[in-house]
Design an enzyme around this catalytic site. Structure first.
Site, PDB file in Angstrom:
ATOM      1  N   THR A 162       0.830  -1.205   0.000  1.00 40.19           N
ATOM      2  CA  THR A 162       0.000   0.000   0.000  1.00 40.19           C
ATOM      3  C   THR A 162       0.865   1.255   0.000  1.00 40.19           C
ATOM      4  OG1 THR A 162      -1.631  -1.215   1.320  1.00 40.19           O
ATOM      5  CG2 THR A 162      -1.839   1.191   1.248  1.00 40.19           C
ATOM      6  N   GLU A 163       0.546   2.171  -0.907  1.00 42.58           N
ATOM      7  CA  GLU A 163       1.223   3.467  -1.024  1.00 42.58           C
ATOM      8  C   GLU A 163       2.739   3.321  -1.251  1.00 42.58           C
ATOM      9  OE1 GLU A 163      -1.007   5.409  -1.311  1.00 42.58           O
ATOM     10  OE2 GLU A 163      -2.650   5.031   0.080  1.00 42.58           O
ATOM     11  N   LEU A 164       3.164   2.183  -1.800  1.00 39.04           N
ATOM     12  CA  LEU A 164       4.588   1.883  -2.025  1.00 39.04           C
ATOM     13  C   LEU A 164       5.395   1.914  -0.721  1.00 39.04           C
ATOM     14  CD1 LEU A 164       5.462   3.713  -5.388  1.00 39.04           C
ATOM     15  CD2 LEU A 164       5.019   1.284  -5.039  1.00 39.04           C
TER      16      LEU A 164
END
Length: 528
Positions: free
Chosen positions: A145-147
């Site tokens: 998630t979100e890198l």
């Protein structure tokens, strides 16, 4: 031959409806079905369907020479099933080409990797099963998630059997190193890392239609020229971006679809780059070195850290309260409780509570359905209060005979309600103070009238003409007369063309682009 690796993030949260304090204990319907459906349909028509069709055409034209990858969150897949099955079918057609890799991620686009290893592993497994069910593909590559990434998170990902992971090419991590190589995890070198080239990615995702940008307009010829300027020794250019870039964030009128349509041919004709999926890049290259990331990084903001989602009192209280009931949720057999538990973990809910209204505030406000972080917090905590009551009841019913439980559940509900109200009150008072302080300093759209022409030019520097035209629909005459003389000749001509179509502008878009101008005014005032 060097590689271009396209990865597109596809995500839609289950947005919460307005949930008031008096709904607690009475109404367990938390999600805004109408808004979720209408947004999904709009984005499907503007982005998912036309862009998927374009990719299918490109694959048909170039065959296996053109490849891309997707990471589709479980909440997006659920909404495809529920609201837009035609979108799901279009992704299945892409999967059937064999030229598309589908990545693994947390099912609910959650921040579980930062809080609970068991929940993290379980969500990844559920998401993996969903991908296999829909597309007949077992994910090989992981994108958090979100890198979000750290050495420790990478170690967990490796433990789950993944050999490749995507993350941000953060400057403070890389230092002098280039993101255009394959790297590996510092704890377990078997986990290979692909790092986002954020400059070239953001040129497409954020700056494509920004007319104040020195490189505007961005053409395929110019972009390919930049690719050719990259050191020949560098092996891979990772272009990671939200899929909604195409048609939603960057409107069709900007030429974004044409840019993507002609890019592959230009790459093949004028460069020595090929298109490869993350798994292919990982198999074909050897890591240049390990990268050491002690503290988590992400794609967000100038800091590339977690402060878009965690760090202020509102976010931390909501996040900790949610995960504090993990064991009790785990003990429940109610599938609706399990479903709501997952949907409440979506990172967007904490993003809406962000108070970073300065260096990157325009980004946070642009995507935020709430007026203030305080409103987002109160709404979420009201929902969470009711959810906790349901979980407590579920656990109590499992522990004792139902006939003896009714009275005890009432006692638990009353006691819990008092505790939550008291605890929430403390946080709310802090939140009100934060918001009050911000509001004292936060200008509104009409305040542009009080700015000098020099400062207006500075504000307009980061606003493209399309956004400005929409924002000025039905604006006060004095505001319009103050702004227009500060436009260049070319921009004024463009404004006149677009202004003739003003009746087509939606109120929601007017509000959205006025918010962007307000943020530029705010940023200017804090600089000065």
């Amino acid at each position: 031959m060097r590689s271009i690796c396209f990865y597109f993030q596809v995500h839609q949260p289950y947005r919460l409806r307005t949930y008031r304090f008096f709904d607690i204990g009475k109404d367990h319907n938390y999600f805004d079905d109408y808004n979720n459906q209408s947004i999904m349909r709009r984005v499907a028509d503007k982005c998912y369907i036309p862009m998927n069709n374009l990719l299918l055409e490109l694959i048909k034209e170039f065959g296996t020479a053109f490849k891309v990858s997707f990471s589709i969150s479980g909440t997006a897949l659920d909404q495809f099933e529920q609201y837009t099955p035609d979108v799901l079918e279009s992704y299945k057609r892409l999967a059937d080409t064999g030229c598309v890799e589908f990545l693994s991620e947390t099912y609910s686009h959650s921040l579980s990797s930062l809080k609970n290893k068991d929940e993290f592993f379980e969500q990844v497994e559920i998401h993996k099963q969903k991908i296999e069910k829909f597309f007949g593909i077992k994910p090989e590559t992981f994108r958090n998630t979100e890198l979000i990434y750290s050495d420790g998170i990478g170690e967990m990902v490796s433990e789950m059997g993944f050999q490749t992971m995507l993350t941000e090419g953060a400057k403070h991590v890389l230092g002098w190193k280039s993101p255009n190589y394959l790297y590996c995890n510092a704890i377990n070198p078997k986990l290979k890392l692909l790092l986002k080239n954020f400059r070239l990615s953001d040129d497409i995702a954020f700056r494509f239609s920004q007319q104040s940008w020195d490189e505007w307009p961005l053409t395929t010829e110019k972009f390919v020229g930049w690719l050719n300027q990259i050191d020949p020794a560098e092996e891979v250019v990772n272009l990671f971006m939200d899929y909604e870039t195409f048609g939603e964030h960057q409107w069709p009128e900007t030429g974004i679809f044409d840019f993507m349509k002609y890019l592959p041919r230009m790459v093949f004709e004028r460069t020595n780059f090929s298109f490869n999926t993350p798994a292919e890049v990982s198999r074909n290259l050897q890591p240049m070195s390990a990268i050491h990331v002690q503290y988590p990084i992400s794609w967000a903001d100038e800091e590339r850290d977690l402060t878009a989602w965690l760090g202020n009192d509102l976010q931390d209280e909501a996040f900790d309260s949610l995960y504090s009931i993990y064991d009790k949720v785990k003990n429940c057999d109610d599938w609706l409780i399990k479903r709501d538990w997952r949907y409440l973990q979506t990172s967007d809910h904490f993003y809406y509570m962000c108070t970073k209204w300065f260096s990157d505030g325009d980004v946070h406000k642009y995507f935020n359905p709430y007026g203030t972080p305080y409103e987002a917090f109160i709404n979420f905590m009201n929902v969470l209060s009711d959810f906790i009551i349901r979980v407590e009841k579920c656990n109590k019913i499992k522990e004792s005979d139902f006939s003896e439980t009714k009275e005890k559940v009432t006692e638990i509900t009353d006691e819990l309600g008092k505790k939550l109200k008291e605890k929430t009150g403390i946080i709310v008072s802090k939140a009100k103070k934060i918001v009050a302080e911000k509001k004292e300093k936060v200008p509104n759209f009409d305040d542009i009238k009080s700015l000098s022409n020099a400062k207006i030019k500075q504000v307009l520097k980061n606003i493209d003409v399309e956004s400005l035209t929409v924002a000025l629909k039905d604006a006060e005459k004095e505001v319009v007369e103050k702004i227009l003389p500060n436009l260049g000749k070319r921009a004024k001509q463009k404004y006149d063309e677009l202004e003739a179509k003003a009746e087509k502008f939606k109120k929601s878009d007017v509000k959205k682009f006025r918010n962007r101008i307000e943020e530029e005014i705010r940023r200017l005032k804090f600089k000065g």
